[in-house]
Design an enzyme around this catalytic site. Structure first.
Site, PDB file in Angstrom:
ATOM      1  N   ASP A 220      -3.229 -10.554  -4.555  1.00 44.52           N
ATOM      2  CA  ASP A 220      -2.194  -9.919  -5.373  1.00 44.52           C
ATOM      3  C   ASP A 220      -0.941 -10.789  -5.543  1.00 44.52           C
ATOM      4  OD1 ASP A 220      -0.936  -7.712  -6.705  1.00 44.52           O
ATOM      5  OD2 ASP A 220       0.062  -7.171  -4.830  1.00 44.52           O
ATOM      6  N   GLU A 470      -6.171  -9.619   5.105  1.00 46.18           N
ATOM      7  CA  GLU A 470      -7.092  -8.666   4.488  1.00 46.18           C
ATOM      8  C   GLU A 470      -8.450  -9.229   4.115  1.00 46.18           C
ATOM      9  OE1 GLU A 470      -5.312  -6.082   1.600  1.00 46.18           O
ATOM     10  OE2 GLU A 470      -3.710  -5.519   2.960  1.00 46.18           O
ATOM     11  N   TYR A 523      -0.900   1.445   3.074  1.00 45.57           N
ATOM     12  CA  TYR A 523       0.066   1.943   2.089  1.00 45.57           C
ATOM     13  C   TYR A 523      -0.043   3.452   1.943  1.00 45.57           C
ATOM     14  CZ  TYR A 523       1.176  -2.856   1.208  1.00 45.57           C
ATOM     15  OH  TYR A 523       1.614  -4.143   1.374  1.00 45.57           O
ATOM     16  N   GLU A 559       2.105  -4.503   7.068  1.00 50.88           N
ATOM     17  CA  GLU A 559       2.501  -4.201   5.681  1.00 50.88           C
ATOM     18  C   GLU A 559       2.576  -2.698   5.503  1.00 50.88           C
ATOM     19  OE1 GLU A 559       0.164  -5.935   2.518  1.00 50.88           O
ATOM     20  OE2 GLU A 559       0.152  -7.911   3.476  1.00 50.88           O
TER      21      GLU A 559
HETATM   22  C1  GCB Z   1      -1.792  -5.772   0.407  1.00 50.37           C
HETATM   23  C2  GCB Z   1      -1.818  -7.251   0.355  1.00 50.37           C
HETATM   24  C3  GCB Z   1      -0.650  -7.819  -0.412  1.00 50.37           C
HETATM   25  C4  GCB Z   1      -0.392  -6.984  -1.653  1.00 50.37           C
HETATM   26  C5  GCB Z   1      -0.052  -5.579  -1.227  1.00 50.37           C
HETATM   27  C6  GCB Z   1       0.207  -4.652  -2.420  1.00 50.37           C
HETATM   28  O1  GCB Z   1      -2.416  -5.151   1.213  1.00 50.37           O
HETATM   29  O2  GCB Z   1      -1.898  -7.854   1.621  1.00 50.37           O
HETATM   30  O3  GCB Z   1      -0.950  -9.147  -0.765  1.00 50.37           O
HETATM   31  O4  GCB Z   1       0.623  -7.514  -2.448  1.00 50.37           O
HETATM   32  O5  GCB Z   1      -1.107  -5.048  -0.497  1.00 50.37           O
HETATM   33  O6  GCB Z   1       1.347  -4.459  -2.790  1.00 50.37           O
HETATM   34  O7  GCB Z   1      -0.773  -4.177  -2.985  1.00 50.37           O
END
Ligand code: GCB
Length: 675
Positions: A220, A470, A523, A559
């Site tokens: 990403d 990841e 997330y 994250e």
């Molecule tokens: C993740 C990735 C990161 C992305 C992020 C996102 O898990 O490690 O590279 O930018 O999510 O914002 O989707």
């Protein structure tokens, strides 16, 4: 059919072989569960590559500036190699455009150079002074070129390097014209396939004009390319210091310190009988006072003892964080003639870890930081000192003590800056989103770690290696693959723990058992249960507990976050608004405080420090907007909240004081908030 460069052809045919293999093995898998046997082959060992520094025996010259640039025709990409563009000035082969170095080339022009796939060419002229012709060696060093580089000097091929974000160099002594003009030519290929690190896919697709090559990848961030970091010419004596490795120890009370050094030289001894070179090492404190000195043994190793040492401490863990000494290494011939001098900064600190804690100088550390990107408007991933200094100012303003170099090695200059400012680094190799595992990928992945450790092993700021972000760790072969990657990392450096940022559910993960510290990315309220702020705290706690139960290791949330469009305000909180990001953070803070009490939860890293560019997608409005700062490095509302949390943690855990402007005066509430 498109004409294709040898590199690209090789990459595409390789990719086809892998597709074919996956197809055949896929058919196989319908009936049998077979595992690919991954063989543990030796990785090539890096040599040299000390950061270019002037000394009484060395000169350094920058080749940064405006270079000439040509993009290969995507429909005729073999042209440059076939026509030997490197044998004369690029401008003689066709029109060139000016291109800044260092910078990504993608966002410099107004046409679609941004989405170019395949090779581009750079060249420039430079003078080699007459004085360099005598008793010297001359080296050409690139801080990084993404993804693959071929370099010629005066038409002669000097070096090829694959994998971006890492330095490479070659001796060019015999290729230069001294007291005259010389030319350096670089061909750079940005194509990512299934055997590059990171992986990508190249497909040939029909477009309105016929067929076109399209690059895709699952990670990403935008696949910026070009000469990303500085290019240097530097000189060394004929016999010179090629490598310096430093480790440090502290006594239990942190009063006595020890610097262990080991030096390698390159070149022959000065006279035939002289094969007994030795090193004089001297250590100076911040004020330039000599605090220790000594002579090496015959293997050019030795140790220096330091009394009343100033240990290297992270920011806010000590009133004087980031204390660095200067180590001066002098290589002598046995007749005492001084051959070469190299100086580097050294921080004295110890690291230790268990199944519950991570300690620096014997004190437990709680990481409060960020995942970041090297990313900016116009220059992309090009080194930018103004941006780097601004970023460190923001890190300190917000009270962070750490960041992860997600998802690739950052510039050497930023590593030096982190040393100076006491910011701890979780140093990540360029393996991001590995989709499947094959022998060739394994070799390159290991090589990327070898090169990273070779480059960064002397930085006190580097406290952990992250061996991947990841990867699909539920896949078949993930266990043998990561066992081999972790084993290599450990064999190269036993002084730092290993982690990887994992997003595979803990139930399916096969890699965690090879790590020292578990980092997980999740997330909540964003990719899962979007908008549900009431479904964050419990889920974070449950997941962290599950990881800890499964592996009995310290756990970090590496994250978490929410995309946020600066200036969008919606009350009650709604996805993409500043209110939502702030609320998502607050719900996580609550979880982290529950977890901290358990004793094995050792850190929280927000995703992301700043907004950054990604490939085009309908989920990304101008890029990923999970930054606490905008791409222009201005705070969103969440930055002010995070700042209060990070300073509150620093006060609670390390007894540091609040900055005066942390709380805004509201009213005399009897007891003011910062009293
Ligand atoms: C993740 C990735 C990161 C992305 C992020 C996102 O898990 O490690 O590279 O930018 O999510 O914002 O989707």
């Amino acid at each position: 059919m498109l004409g294709i460069t040898p590199t690209l052809l090789w990459k595409i045919s390789n990719q086809m072989a892998i597709w074919l293999f996956s197809f055949v093995s896929g058919l196989f898998l319908l009936h049998f569960s077979i595992a690919l046997i991954l063989i543990n082959k030796e990785v090539p060992q890096s040599r040299g590559m000390l950061y270019p520094r002037e000394s009484e025996t060395r000169e350094v010259r920058s080749l940064d500036g405006i270079w000439n640039f040509v993009r290969s025709d995507q429909a005729n990409p073999t042209q440059g190699v076939r026509e030997e563009w490197y044998s004369k000035d690029l401008s003689k082969s066709g029109p060139t455009i000016p291109m800044p170095v260092p910078a990504s080339y993608n966002d410099i022009t107004t046409d679609n150079l941004r989405d170019h796939v395949g090779t581009v060419w750079y060249d420039r002229k430079f003078f080699a002074p007459r004085s360099w012709a005598v008793d010297q060696r001359v080296w050409l060093r690139f801080g990084s070129v993404h993804y693959e580089a071929y370099v010629w000097v005066n038409g002669q091929k000097v070096v090829k390097h694959e994998i971006g974000h890492l330095p490479f160099e070659a001796e060019v002594t015999h290729l230069l014209k001294y007291g005259a003009e010389n030319r350096v030519t670089v061909m750079c290929d940005n194509a990512l396939i299934q055997t590059t690190v990171p992986q990508g896919r190249i497909t040939e697709l029909p477009n309105d004009e016929g067929m076109t090559i399209v690059q895709s990848y699952t990670f990403d961030f935008f696949n910026y390319a070009g000469i990303h970091r500085s290019v240097h010419l530097y000189t060394t004596p004929k016999t010179f210091i090629e490598e310096v490795v430093v480790t440090t120890n502290l006594s239990k009370d942190n009063v006595g310190g020890e610097v262990l050094y080991s030096v390698k030289f390159n070149g022959s001894a000065i006279n035939e009988a002289d094969n007994a070179l030795y090193v004089r090492a001297q250590l100076y404190d911040r004020e330039g006072k000599l605090v220790a000195n000594g002579t090496s043994d015959a293997q050019l190793s030795g140790s220096l003892q330091v009394d009343n040492v100033n240990p290297w401490w992270p920011y806010l863990m000590h009133p004087e964080p980031g204390y660095l000494y200067q180590l001066e290494v002098k290589l002598h011939a046995s007749n005492d003639e001084l051959l070469d001098v190299y100086r580097l900064k050294v921080g004295l600190r110890t690291l230790s870890w268990s199944n519950a804690t991570f300690q620096i100088n014997g004190r437990p550390v709680y990481f409060r930081g960020f995942g970041r990107h090297e990313d900016a408007d116009v220059r992309g991933k090009g080194l930018d000192n103004a941006l780097m200094v601004r970023d460190f100012n923001l890190l300190k303003w917000i009270g962070a003590n750490a960041y992860r170099t997600s998802h690739y090695p950052y510039s050497e200059e930023s590593m030096q800056f982190a040393d100076e400012h006491g910011i701890m680094i979780v140093d990540e190799c360029p393996s991001v989103d590995a989709e499947n595992y094959n022998q060739e990928l394994l070799g390159k992945h290991k090589s990327s770690l070898e090169q990273l450790i070779h480059r960064d092993r002397n930085h006190p700021s580097v406290v952990m290696w992250s061996i991947a972000n990841e990867p699909r760790t539920r896949e078949m072969n993930a266990d043998s693959y990561f066992q081999l990657v972790a084993n290599l990392t450990r064999s190269l450096d036993k002084t730092r723990p290993i982690t990887a940022a994992i997003a595979t559910p803990w139930t399916d993960d096969k890699a965690g058992r090879f790590l020292d510290i578990i980092s997980f990315n999740r997330y909540n309220a964003w990719y899962s249960n979007t908008g549900r702020l009431d479904m964050v705290t419990k889920k974070v706690v449950e997941e962290a507990v599950a990881w800890n139960k499964k592996y009995n290791k310290p756990v970090i949330m590496a994250e978490y976050g929410a995309d946020t469009l600066e200036g969008l305000h919606l009350q009650p909180a709604y996805v993409w608004s500043e209110e939502f990001q702030t609320e998502v953070f607050a719900r996580h803070f609550k979880a982290f405080d529950i977890l901290r009490k358990k004793g094995w939860f050792i850190g929280e890293f927000v995703w992301n420090f700043a907004d950054f560019k990604t490939a085009q997608s309908y989920t990304r409005v101008g890029g990923n907007k999970k930054g606490v700062f905008t791409r222009a490095r201005q705070p969103k509302a969440s930055a002010h909240l995070l700042r209060k949390r990070y300073f509150a943690l620093a006060r609670e855990l390390d007894d540091s004081s609040f900055p005066e402007d942390l709380f805004t005066y509201i009213a005399d509430m009897g007891k003011t908030e910062n009293a």
